[in-house]
Design an enzyme around this catalytic site. Structure first.
Site, short mmCIF file in Angstrom:
data_model
loop_
_atom_site.label_atom_id
_atom_site.label_comp_id
_atom_site.label_asym_id
_atom_site.label_seq_id
_atom_site.Cartn_x
_atom_site.Cartn_y
_atom_site.Cartn_z
N HIS A 241 0.80 -1.23 0.00
CA HIS A 241 0.00 0.00 0.00
C HIS A 241 0.84 1.29 0.00
CE1 HIS A 241 -3.47 -2.53 0.97
NE2 HIS A 241 -2.70 -3.12 1.86
C1 BDR Z 1 -2.34 0.77 5.59
O1 BDR Z 1 -2.47 0.14 6.86
C2 BDR Z 1 -1.22 -0.22 7.36
O2 BDR Z 1 -1.25 -1.49 7.93
C3 BDR Z 1 -0.25 -0.13 6.21
O3 BDR Z 1 1.05 0.25 6.66
C4 BDR Z 1 -0.86 0.92 5.31
O4 BDR Z 1 -0.44 2.21 5.67
C5 BDR Z 1 -3.10 -0.08 4.58
O5 BDR Z 1 -4.46 -0.11 4.90
#
Ligand code: BDR
Ligand code: CA
Length: 312
Positions: A241
């Protein structure tokens, strides 16, 4: 060829976090970016771990970028972490050496460092929050004058459709919906790299094996990803992400999206939901699609280049 003068000055606000580590690493070696400061927030794991991870990572990469510790808890809610995805320490089973007498960690709070860095910058700063928006909301409320020197906010969070914490809420928004509302309600230009785009990123187990051959950083990235048990990833592919924000800045042509106004739900069952109203006058650019194959190539090319730079 870009020169130093043309680099985009950015500040990364982060909760490392496996995909955070990967995003920060890509940013610190990107020729297009000049990372001025890293600020930490409680999110994927608690603030002590996210801060240690950020400091240890910057040391590991041999960079001299200040790190400032920020909020340990969301504005109103209690912290909900994601240790099941990122491991208890936040970096899976990976072990970063802690450097003795390290001077990277600021004695000031992240919000103070953010204010100083933004106000002292000759060029407007791009903020890149890749965790809950607690620090950014506090900054905008405590020091509204910074808004005049913020170029844009390119964040990972939210979703026009769906969620990964609840059916309608993405993790960063779910953890601190009140902070998210404060940020989205500001009339600052925002780029929302939410789940609509980030879930399209597909890094395969073969890609991870290839990366493992790219020196100590490649090894680190591949070890981290081997641990990354993201519920949003399928058996053979992993969604990374936070890296989308960095690639949005270095390779914007990989992303397509639409302008919108985003309302964040702060209470009740839909808390953290980013209700996305598409309209040409909206101040939020919502990333909706990515070039999946180019993203994969860019991912591999990035860590190949990092290794070449470190070996040069
Ligand atoms: C987001 O949630 C976190 O676990 C990850 O680092 C990312 O920023 C994804 O939903
Ligand atoms: Ca994150």
């Amino acid at each position: 060829m870009r020169t130093d003068l043309m680099k985009t000055p950015i500040i990364i606000d982060t909760d490392p976090g496996i995909d955070d580590v990967i995003a920060i690493t890509a940013a610190l070696f990107a020729e297009e970016l000049d990372v001025k400061l890293i600020t930490t927030v409680g999110g994927n794991v608690g603030i002590e771990n996210t801060t240690n991870n950020a400091v240890n990572l910057v040391n590991f990469l041999g960079k001299d970028i200040p790190v400032a510790k920020g909020a340990d808890q969301p504005l109103l809610n209690k912290l909900v972490s994601a240790a099941q995805v990122h491991g208890e320490s936040g970096v899976g089973g990976y072990h970063f050496e802690a450097k003795e007498n390290c001077t990277l960690l600021s004695s000031k709070h992240a919000v103070e460092e953010l204010r100083d860095a933004i106000l002292n910058s000759n060029e407007p700063i791009t903020l890149v929050p890749i965790g809950p928006l607690t620090n950014i909301a506090l900054l905008l409320k405590m020091y509204p004058e910074v808004k005049n020197n913020i170029k844009e906010i390119v964040l990972m969070g939210g979703a026009a459709k769906g969620g990964n914490m609840t059916p309608v809420a993405e993790f960063n928004m779910f953890v601190d919906p009140h902070a998210a509302k404060i940020v989205f309600d500001e009339q600052i230009k925002i780029v929302m790299c939410g789940l609509d785009a980030t879930l399209q990123t597909r890094i395969s187990t073969d890609d991870i094996k290839e990366i493992a051959g790219y020196g100590k950083v490649g090894e680190m990235v591949s070890q981290l990803l081997s641990h990354y048990d993201s519920p949003s990833s399928t058996e053979n592919y992993i969604a990374i992400h936070d890296l989308c924000t960095i690639f949005y800045l270095t390779r914007p042509e990989l992303f397509t999206g639409k302008r919108a106004t985003v309302n964040v739900v702060t209470e009740g069952e839909a808390s953290g939901c980013t209700i996305t109203h598409y309209n040409e006058d909206g101040h939020v650019h919502v990333c909706l699609d990515i070039d999946v194959e180019e993203f994969r190539h860019e991912f591999i090319a990035t860590f190949k280049k990092v290794n070449e730079k470190l070996e040069a």
